[in-house]
Design a protein around this motif. Structure first.
Motif, PDB file in Angstrom:
ATOM      1  N   ARG A  30     106.480  14.262  63.006  1.00  0.00           N
ATOM      2  CA  ARG A  30     106.603  12.818  62.783  1.00  0.00           C
ATOM      3  C   ARG A  30     108.072  12.402  62.779  1.00  0.00           C
ATOM      4  N   ILE A  31     108.927  13.212  62.183  1.00  0.00           N
ATOM      5  CA  ILE A  31     110.360  12.925  62.175  1.00  0.00           C
ATOM      6  C   ILE A  31     110.891  12.844  63.600  1.00  0.00           C
ATOM      7  N   ARG A  32     110.479  13.767  64.442  1.00  0.00           N
ATOM      8  CA  ARG A  32     110.967  13.778  65.827  1.00  0.00           C
ATOM      9  C   ARG A  32     110.501  12.545  66.602  1.00  0.00           C
ATOM     10  N   ARG A  33     109.377  11.953  66.175  1.00  0.00           N
ATOM     11  CA  ARG A  33     108.889  10.744  66.857  1.00  0.00           C
ATOM     12  C   ARG A  33     109.589   9.478  66.382  1.00  0.00           C
ATOM     13  N   SER A  34     110.372   9.583  65.310  1.00  0.00           N
ATOM     14  CA  SER A  34     111.030   8.397  64.763  1.00  0.00           C
ATOM     15  C   SER A  34     112.047   7.837  65.759  1.00  0.00           C
ATOM     16  N   PRO A  35     112.083   6.524  65.928  1.00  0.00           N
ATOM     17  CA  PRO A  35     113.098   5.923  66.806  1.00  0.00           C
ATOM     18  C   PRO A  35     114.508   6.043  66.229  1.00  0.00           C
ATOM     19  N   HIS A  36     114.624   6.501  64.988  1.00  0.00           N
ATOM     20  CA  HIS A  36     115.929   6.636  64.353  1.00  0.00           C
ATOM     21  C   HIS A  36     116.388   8.090  64.298  1.00  0.00           C
ATOM     22  N   TYR A  37     115.714   8.941  65.067  1.00  0.00           N
ATOM     23  CA  TYR A  37     116.028  10.375  65.109  1.00  0.00           C
ATOM     24  C   TYR A  37     116.419  10.725  66.539  1.00  0.00           C
ATOM     25  N   ALA A  38     117.582  11.324  66.693  1.00  0.00           N
ATOM     26  CA  ALA A  38     118.052  11.667  68.035  1.00  0.00           C
ATOM     27  C   ALA A  38     118.958  12.891  67.970  1.00  0.00           C
ATOM     28  N   ASP A  39     118.836  13.736  68.977  1.00  0.00           N
ATOM     29  CA  ASP A  39     119.678  14.939  69.075  1.00  0.00           C
ATOM     30  C   ASP A  39     119.622  15.793  67.811  1.00  0.00           C
TER      31      ASP A  39
END
Length: 391
Positions: A30-39
């Protein structure tokens, strides 16, 4: 003997429980799907050039210097308000009452419900009972006497906001926990059932009784262990009931998004805004008093609307500035802006609608010469005609 090989020792056995746990499984997905999570990390709404991780090495020599430590603590005992169980048991006349317990811990009684923000009742904000920043004043009210709370809201997973012993004690009351995305891993590691945890990304909401709790953006960072994975989110919070709305900033640097939060979720009867533990060493992730007042004004659209409660000061020694500087800077900034603020003693309940006469109680224990203090601030009539916190 030949061929002897010692059994491997699990390193996790050496990891203090207070470090919590890293997200995994569906939570990590779910964290990886967040639009505020990158790289591989959560990202801020506005870029951060410096965080305390590197700057702390420059700060530490100052932190341990005796003369510097003295000015970062009160010269006398902090006058904690003698709040009683009866004070907290009586319903708020206006439907909204706030009790600042010190640092960022606030009990909000709103529209018949009780919400406890960032509760830290331990002697130190640290993973260890024998080391780390120690309280500069006692807790105003024993945790067992606070009474039942409907929700515990956590802004992020730093030790001065997420305290394992306090969380475990509150868990025994059956309350719900509302936290940013990823922080639930710590709570489950400490034995809190998943069905009592609401874990939210920015702009996600959950209902607790008649309240709507919404995670909103903040400009900060996260981490509890030596290996900081940046896999837990940080947030500010909006709590809205049928008749009242409040905002808690958590920890944050100033960013233009406060106006967007106010436009989407405000206006607020009260804002609780971080104004302490700032430094030139980490200018992007904590606000100065001037920036805190600017954030309040952005949130409200009109600085004279609602009440600002300064938080994140007075309880722990976390930055190079003098102990009283955050609140005095906020008083000065409020005067310039024509804003309403409340500066209660720790544990002093107040209702924003009724106002709170401004008492510069901290000046008696700063240890500074009188000439270094700001001129007295006169109370002005409030909109309701009661004593006010406008300066």
């Amino acid at each position: 003997m030949t061929g002897f090989r010692p059994k491997s020792f699990p390193l996790d056995a050496l990891r203090p429980a207070a470090f919590g746990a890293d997200p995994s499984g569906e939570r990590m997905a779910r964290i990886r799907r967040s639009p505020h999570y990158a790289d591989g990390v959560f990202t801020n709404p506005v870029g951060v050039d410096r965080t305390p991780s590197g700057a702390m090495l420059k700060f530490l020599p100052t932190y341990f210097r005796k003369e510097e430590r003295a000015r970062r603590a009160p010269a006398g005992a902090v006058p904690v308000h003698p709040t009683t169980i009866a004070d907290l048991a009586a319903p708020a006349v206006s439907g909204l009452r706030l009790t600042w317990m010190g640092h960022s811990s606030v009990l909000a009684e709103i529209d018949g419900h009780r919400v406890l923000f960032d509760p830290v009742w331990s002697e130190r904000c640290s993973p260890f009972a024998f080391a780390g920043p120690r309280r500069l004043h006692p807790v105003p009210v024993p945790l067992a006497e606070v009474g039942t709370v409907d929700a515990v809201v956590i802004s992020h997973d730093h030790y001065d906001h997420l305290d394992m012993p306090t969380v475990r004690a509150l868990a025994r009351t059956g309350t719900r926990f509302v936290v940013p995305l990823g922080v639930g891993a710590h709570l489950e590691h400490w034995g809190i059932p998943a069905d009592r945890i609401a874990e939210l990304d920015w702009h996600e909401s959950t209902a607790v009784g008649g309240l709507t709790l919404t995670a909103t953006p903040a400009r900060h960072f996260c981490g509890r262990a030596l290996r900081n994975t940046q896999h837990t989110l940080w947030a500010s919070w909006v709590v809205a009931g049928p008749d009242h709305r409040i905002f808690h900033s958590g920890d944050t640097g100033y960013f233009p998004g406060f106006a967007d939060i106010g436009a989407q979720y405000g206006p607020f009867d009260a804002t609780m805004v971080q104004i302490g533990a700032y430094s030139e060493f980490w200018p992007d992730i904590h606000m100065t008093p001037e920036e805190g007042m600017r954030a309040h004004s952005d949130l409200q659209g009109d600085p004279a609307r609602g009440v600002m409660l300064p938080i994140h000061w007075g309880t722990f020694n976390l930055a190079p500035h003098p102990w009283e500087e955050p609140v005095e800077g906020t008083v000065a900034a409020a005067r310039r802006a024509g804003a309403h603020i409340a500066a209660p003693r720790p544990g002093q309940p107040f209702e924003p609608a009724a106002g709170l006469p401004l008492d510069l109680w901290w000046q008696a224990i700063t240890g500074r010469p009188a000439g270094g203090r700001p001129e007295p601030v006169a109370d002005l009539p409030s909109r309701a005609g009661a004593a006010t916190v406008r300066v």
